[in-house]
Write an enzyme that holds these catalytic residues in place. Structure first.
Site, short mmCIF file in Angstrom:
data_model
loop_
_atom_site.label_atom_id
_atom_site.label_comp_id
_atom_site.label_asym_id
_atom_site.label_seq_id
_atom_site.Cartn_x
_atom_site.Cartn_y
_atom_site.Cartn_z
NE ARG A 15 -29.81 -26.34 30.70
CZ ARG A 15 -30.22 -27.17 31.66
NH1 ARG A 15 -30.42 -26.72 32.87
NH2 ARG A 15 -30.44 -28.43 31.37
CE LYS B 209 -15.53 -12.22 17.83
NZ LYS B 209 -14.53 -12.17 16.75
CD GLU C 220 -4.66 -7.42 18.36
OE1 GLU C 220 -5.44 -6.75 17.64
OE2 GLU C 220 -4.41 -8.62 18.15
CE LYS D 188 -12.84 -6.59 20.98
NZ LYS D 188 -12.15 -7.83 21.24
CD GLU E 269 -16.11 -10.70 13.25
OE1 GLU E 269 -15.34 -11.00 12.36
OE2 GLU E 269 -15.89 -10.96 14.44
NE ARG F 216 -16.47 -8.32 17.83
CZ ARG F 216 -16.82 -8.77 19.04
NH1 ARG F 216 -18.07 -8.72 19.42
NH2 ARG F 216 -15.93 -9.28 19.85
CG ASN G 100 -11.48 -9.39 11.78
OD1 ASN G 100 -11.13 -9.64 12.92
ND2 ASN G 100 -12.64 -9.76 11.28
CG HIS H 116 -6.49 -9.77 12.98
ND1 HIS H 116 -6.02 -8.49 13.17
CD2 HIS H 116 -6.51 -10.35 14.21
CE1 HIS H 116 -5.77 -8.31 14.47
NE2 HIS H 116 -6.06 -9.43 15.12
CG HIS I 110 -6.09 -14.98 11.83
ND1 HIS I 110 -7.37 -14.49 11.78
CD2 HIS I 110 -5.66 -14.85 13.11
CE1 HIS I 110 -7.71 -14.08 13.00
NE2 HIS I 110 -6.70 -14.28 13.82
CG HIS J 221 -2.60 -12.78 17.33
ND1 HIS J 221 -3.39 -13.31 16.33
CD2 HIS J 221 -3.15 -11.58 17.65
CE1 HIS J 221 -4.38 -12.46 16.07
NE2 HIS J 221 -4.26 -11.41 16.86
N1 LIG Z 1 -11.87 -13.06 23.05
C1 LIG Z 1 -11.29 -12.23 22.23
O1 LIG Z 1 -11.94 -11.36 21.65
C2 LIG Z 1 -9.81 -12.34 22.01
C3 LIG Z 1 -9.12 -11.28 21.42
C4 LIG Z 1 -7.74 -11.38 21.31
C5 LIG Z 1 -7.07 -12.52 21.76
N2 LIG Z 1 -7.79 -13.53 22.31
C6 LIG Z 1 -7.11 -14.73 22.82
O2 LIG Z 1 -6.19 -14.33 23.81
C7 LIG Z 1 -5.14 -15.27 23.87
C8 LIG Z 1 -3.82 -14.52 23.94
O3 LIG Z 1 -3.82 -13.74 25.10
P1 LIG Z 1 -2.48 -13.31 25.84
O4 LIG Z 1 -1.58 -12.72 24.82
O5 LIG Z 1 -2.86 -12.52 27.01
O6 LIG Z 1 -1.82 -14.72 26.23
P2 LIG Z 1 -1.74 -15.54 27.60
O7 LIG Z 1 -3.02 -15.51 28.33
O8 LIG Z 1 -1.20 -16.85 27.23
O9 LIG Z 1 -0.66 -14.74 28.44
C9 LIG Z 1 0.68 -14.71 28.01
C10 LIG Z 1 1.63 -15.15 29.12
O10 LIG Z 1 1.74 -14.12 30.10
C11 LIG Z 1 1.53 -14.66 31.41
N3 LIG Z 1 0.98 -13.57 32.20
C12 LIG Z 1 -0.29 -13.13 32.23
N4 LIG Z 1 -0.39 -12.02 32.97
C13 LIG Z 1 0.86 -11.77 33.43
C14 LIG Z 1 1.41 -10.73 34.24
N5 LIG Z 1 0.67 -9.72 34.67
N6 LIG Z 1 2.72 -10.78 34.53
C15 LIG Z 1 3.51 -11.79 34.05
N7 LIG Z 1 3.05 -12.77 33.26
C16 LIG Z 1 1.74 -12.76 32.97
C17 LIG Z 1 0.65 -15.85 31.20
O11 LIG Z 1 0.77 -16.76 32.25
C18 LIG Z 1 1.19 -16.39 29.88
O12 LIG Z 1 2.29 -17.20 30.10
C19 LIG Z 1 -5.27 -16.16 22.66
O13 LIG Z 1 -5.79 -17.41 23.05
C20 LIG Z 1 -6.29 -15.44 21.79
O14 LIG Z 1 -7.08 -16.30 21.01
C21 LIG Z 1 -9.13 -13.46 22.44
ZN LIG Z 2 -5.64 -9.86 17.13
#
Ligand SMILES: NC(=O)c1ccc[n+]([C@@H]2O[C@H](COP(=O)([O-])OP(=O)(O)OC[C@H]3O[C@@H](n4cnc5c(N)ncnc54)[C@H](O)[C@@H]3O)[C@@H](O)[C@H]2O)c1
Ligand SMILES: [Zn+2]
Length: 364
Positions: free
Chosen positions: A124, A146, A188, A230, A240, A244, A248, A251, A255, A267
């Site tokens: 929990r 999030k 971003e 942010k 949101e 917030r 977007n 986006h 999206h 993305h």
């Molecule tokens: N929670 C939120 O508010 C929020 C906001 C934006 C995006 N997201 C989410 O984030 C995700 C995308 O994140 P991302 O772009 O970081 O993708 P990811 O986590 O898939 O990372 C991209 C790639 O880089 C590799 N990697 C990570 N750190 C590394 C490093 N230092 N050196 C070499 N390789 C490395 C990972 O293994 C992966 O293959 C999506 O799922 C999206 O929905 C969430």
């Molecule tokens: Zn985004």
């Protein structure tokens, strides 16, 4: 009838610090030892990041007498699933992780969203720390609380709002990212410039070469400004309701483009296309000036991001997809639109503009 009220008005303080420094990960063990947040730590990561930074982090914790397990799942968005979550939870249960444990999310946004959601529901809820290692995770996903997993019906549909206790950003970890991943984050960062700070926009414009040569000072600057923007937005509107929504920008259309491409457009690329398209609508509505849209398009191109919708993509399909988006309200398309580079336009009811389908079709 008997009626008993359960009084649960909460006055919780979910504030936390984001620490940004080259090499700051090395300070985590010392902090964890002092704050006594937990007795055991599950370092959740993906296999790529495990090989780069996970082993070292675990060694560090062990050297400080902190009990930890490294739990790594295969890298990639397709593993941000309920199945992976259950697999991680089973590893934690088998290893007798209890309520006296905490999670350390070490990796990109996939790891952060996944590990945060595990922490939110494990017995929990247990505390968690974010160590973002991609530019996207540093400036976006690690802030705001999030957490979520994807489902076959859509991305991020199952999740929760759950804030970390701390965020450690070690910009040195960004040096192992490829250029594509830098571009993803930069999309971003450029968005932050448009929605709230023209000086960040100009900084990226003037320092693009430094950013792509992994210059720590330039990366620290954009990460710090991105996080600040942010954080300021999220702290005013955690769930949101209105402000917030400015996050977007790009986006709504982005999206839809990402989705329609079957995720072959990433993305970052999709929101780049989205920002320009939404910028065109803003121009047509007289909200901002043509030279601002030209500057935005030029900077995105300089960052190696696409700015045009793929020719084979039909605008009618884009509109239909937008109407199905979980953020659309009863099929009414809403967008946040800029009034200048550095600020967003407001209507009488807030930041969201209701946009007519026929108008979108005409302009785009
Ligand atoms: N929670 C939120 O508010 C929020 C906001 C934006 C995006 N997201 C989410 O984030 C995700 C995308 O994140 P991302 O772009 O970081 O993708 P990811 O986590 O898939 O990372 C991209 C790639 O880089 C590799 N990697 C990570 N750190 C590394 C490093 N230092 N050196 C070499 N390789 C490395 C990972 O293994 C992966 O293959 C999506 O799922 C999206 O929905 C969430
Ligand atoms: Zn985004």
């Amino acid at each position: 009838m008997e009626s008993i009220k359960v009084n649960l008005i909460k006055t919780e303080d979910n504030s936390y610090d984001i620490l940004i420094k080259e090499g700051v990960i090395a300070e985590l063990a010392h902090y964890l030892k002092n704050v006594k947040m937990a007795y055991r730590f599950a370092i959740i990561t993906d296999d790529t990041v495990k090989a780069l930074y996970g082993g070292k982090l675990q060694k560090d914790l062990l050297a400080h007498g902190l009990n930890s397990e490294l739990i790594a799942f295969p890298a990639g968005e397709k593993n941000k699933s309920r199945e992976t979550k259950a697999w991680i939870e089973d590893r934690m249960l088998e290893n007798n992780f209890a309520r006296d444990s905490a999670v350390i999310a070490l990796g990109g946004g996939v790891v952060g969203d996944m590990a945060g959601y595990v922490a939110a529901t494990y017995t929990r809820g247990i505390p968690y720390i974010q160590i973002p290692t991609t530019l996207v995770a540093c400036v976006d996903s690690s802030i705001g609380g999030k957490t979520a997993v994807d489902t076959p019906h859509g991305k991020n549909l199952i999740g929760s709002f759950y804030q970390p206790r701390r965020v450690y950003i070690d910009v040195a970890t960004l040096s192992t990212l490829n250029e594509k991943e830098i571009r993803e984050g930069l999309a971003e960062v450029i968005k932050y410039g448009v929605i709230s700070e023209s000086s960040l926009f100009s900084y990226v414009d003037q320092n693009i070469d430094k950013i792509f040569s992994y210059d720590c000072e330039a990366l620290t600057y954009i990460v710090k400004r991105g996080c600040e923007i942010k954080a300021r937005v999220v702290e005013k509107d955690e769930r949101e309701s209105d402000l917030r929504k400015i996050l977007n920008f790009g986006h709504t259309i982005g999206h839809a483009v990402e989705n329609l491409s079957g995720y072959t457009i990433s993305h970052g690329q999709a929101i780049s296309i989205g920002m320009v398209a939404e910028g065109e609508l803003a121009l047509e509505m007289g909200l901002w000036k043509e030279n601002e849209l030209v500057s935005l398009t030029a900077l995105l191109e300089k960052a190696g991001l696409p700015t045009k919708m793929p020719e084979e993509m039909d605008i009618k399909n884009v509109i239909e997809t937008m109407k199905l988006d979980k953020k659309s309200r009863g099929g009414q398309i809403e967008m946040v639109l800029p009034k200048a580079i550095g600020s967003m336009s407001q209507t009488r009811d807030g930041y969201a503009h209701k946009i007519d389908e026929s108008f979108i079709e005409k302009v785009l």
